[in-house]
Enzyme design. Structure first.
Site, PDB file in Angstrom:
ATOM      1  N   GLY A  20       0.777  -1.240   0.000  1.00  0.00           N
ATOM      2  CA  GLY A  20       0.000   0.000   0.000  1.00  0.00           C
ATOM      3  C   GLY A  20       0.808   1.288   0.000  1.00  0.00           C
ATOM      4  N   ASN A  22       1.695   2.987  -2.579  1.00  0.00           N
ATOM      5  CA  ASN A  22       1.037   3.899  -3.521  1.00  0.00           C
ATOM      6  C   ASN A  22      -0.250   4.469  -2.926  1.00  0.00           C
ATOM      7  OD1 ASN A  22       2.336   4.199  -6.307  1.00  0.00           O
ATOM      8  ND2 ASN A  22       2.563   1.997  -5.921  1.00  0.00           N
ATOM      9  N   ILE A  97      -8.028  -9.360 -11.272  1.00  0.00           N
ATOM     10  CA  ILE A  97      -8.349  -8.747 -12.560  1.00  0.00           C
ATOM     11  C   ILE A  97      -9.849  -8.442 -12.595  1.00  0.00           C
ATOM     12  CG2 ILE A  97      -8.384  -9.082 -15.060  1.00  0.00           C
ATOM     13  CD1 ILE A  97      -5.873 -10.887 -14.622  1.00  0.00           C
ATOM     14  N   LEU A  98     -10.165  -7.199 -12.822  1.00  0.00           N
ATOM     15  CA  LEU A  98     -11.579  -6.804 -12.860  1.00  0.00           C
ATOM     16  C   LEU A  98     -12.192  -7.213 -14.202  1.00  0.00           C
ATOM     17  CD1 LEU A  98     -11.078  -3.297 -11.249  1.00  0.00           C
ATOM     18  CD2 LEU A  98     -12.095  -5.299 -10.144  1.00  0.00           C
ATOM     19  N   HIS A 114       1.674   0.223 -13.172  1.00  0.00           N
ATOM     20  CA  HIS A 114       2.370  -1.034 -13.420  1.00  0.00           C
ATOM     21  C   HIS A 114       3.877  -0.767 -13.465  1.00  0.00           C
ATOM     22  CE1 HIS A 114       2.825  -5.130 -14.814  1.00  0.00           C
ATOM     23  NE2 HIS A 114       3.691  -4.684 -15.694  1.00  0.00           N
TER      24      HIS A 114
HETATM   25  C1  GRF Z   1       3.728  -1.444  -7.384  1.00  0.00           C
HETATM   26  O1  GRF Z   1       5.003  -1.749  -7.885  1.00  0.00           O
HETATM   27  C2  GRF Z   1       2.736  -1.306  -8.524  1.00  0.00           C
HETATM   28  O2  GRF Z   1       3.306  -0.795  -9.685  1.00  0.00           O
HETATM   29  C3  GRF Z   1       2.306  -2.731  -8.744  1.00  0.00           C
HETATM   30  O3  GRF Z   1       2.254  -3.302  -7.457  1.00  0.00           O
HETATM   31  C4  GRF Z   1       3.141  -2.600  -6.585  1.00  0.00           C
HETATM   32  C5  GRF Z   1       2.340  -2.135  -5.427  1.00  0.00           C
HETATM   33  O4  GRF Z   1       3.124  -1.571  -4.425  1.00  0.00           O
HETATM   34  N1  GRF Z   1       1.067  -2.784  -9.468  1.00  0.00           N
HETATM   35  P1  GRF Z   1       2.443  -0.882  -3.166  1.00  0.00           P
HETATM   36  O5  GRF Z   1       1.491  -1.902  -2.560  1.00  0.00           O
HETATM   37  O6  GRF Z   1       1.719   0.339  -3.650  1.00  0.00           O
HETATM   38  O7  GRF Z   1       3.557  -0.529  -2.225  1.00  0.00           O
END
Ligand code: GRF
Length: 194
Positions: A20, A22, A97-98, A114
């Site tokens: 989490g 991000n 996957i939605l 991604h």
């Molecule tokens: C990130 O590298 C994102 O690009 C990928 O999964 C990872 C998630 O990281 N889809 P976090 O959970 O946000 O730390």
């Protein structure tokens, strides 16, 4: 500057399955001055996702859906999104996957981040694959979600150099830092051009 109707912020839900970082970063972005989004909900398929601790920390409503019956979970999520007037979904390390049906029924923007330079290296274990293939560059991509995995319209990408000394771990750390810059930038970009 992004065009908003009145001064209303874009009601956003973030979907996570793991760490989490991000999600936390988007919450911080939403708290920033003149931010265009408001994070109303965090949704996860994994009740043990570490990132869910940020829901408590930043007082974001959280909901878990098991996806044991994907169709049922998706229906419940659609209901929740509509009930909360969500206009934007940000996938951030969400491992389900939605379905096409979900995307169609939500009928608003869904973004994903991604950790590769799409269309190269879709799917999992991207850092390992780019190193094995001796790529010189990798990076991250924010794109709109379509029914095909990691395939919707690309909003923004950031390219970074791969060093000989890189391991999947060092590369993922460097790319994650860039992800935290790219995701807010991409959100600003889509709303300033629509
Ligand atoms: C990130 O590298 C994102 O690009 C990928 O999964 C990872 C998630 O990281 N889809 P976090 O959970 O946000 O730390």
């Amino acid at each position: 500057m992004a065009k908003l109707i009145g001064s209303k912020k874009i009601r956003t839900a973030v979907f996570i399955s793991g760490k989490g970082s991000n999600f936390e970063n988007l919450v911080k972005f939403s708290f920033s001055r003149r931010s265009i989004i408001e994070i109303v909900l965090v949704i996860s398929n994994n009740s043990k996702a570490k990132g869910l601790r940020y829901a408590k920390k930043y007082k974001v409503k959280k909901k878990i859906f098991s996806f044991k019956n994907p169709k049922k979970s998706e229906n419940e999520i659609i209901y929740l999104l509509k009930k909360n007037n969500i206009n934007l979904v940000c996938l951030a390390g969400f491992m389900k996957i939605l379905s096409k049906n979900f995307i169609k029924r939500f009928n608003k923007k869904i973004l994903n981040i991604h950790p590769s330079l799409l269309p190269k290296y879709k799917g999992l274990n991207t850092h390992q694959k780019v190193i094995e293939n001796k790529e010189k560059y990798s990076g991250c991509t924010v794109h709109l979600v379509s029914s095909k995995l990691d395939s919707g319209r690309i909003i923004l990408q950031k390219k970074i150099r791969i060093f000989n000394s890189d391991t999947p771990k060092t590369l993922s750390k460097r790319i994650l830092k860039q992800e935290h810059i790219l995701y807010p930038k991409a959100i600003k970009k889509i709303y300033s051009s629509s």
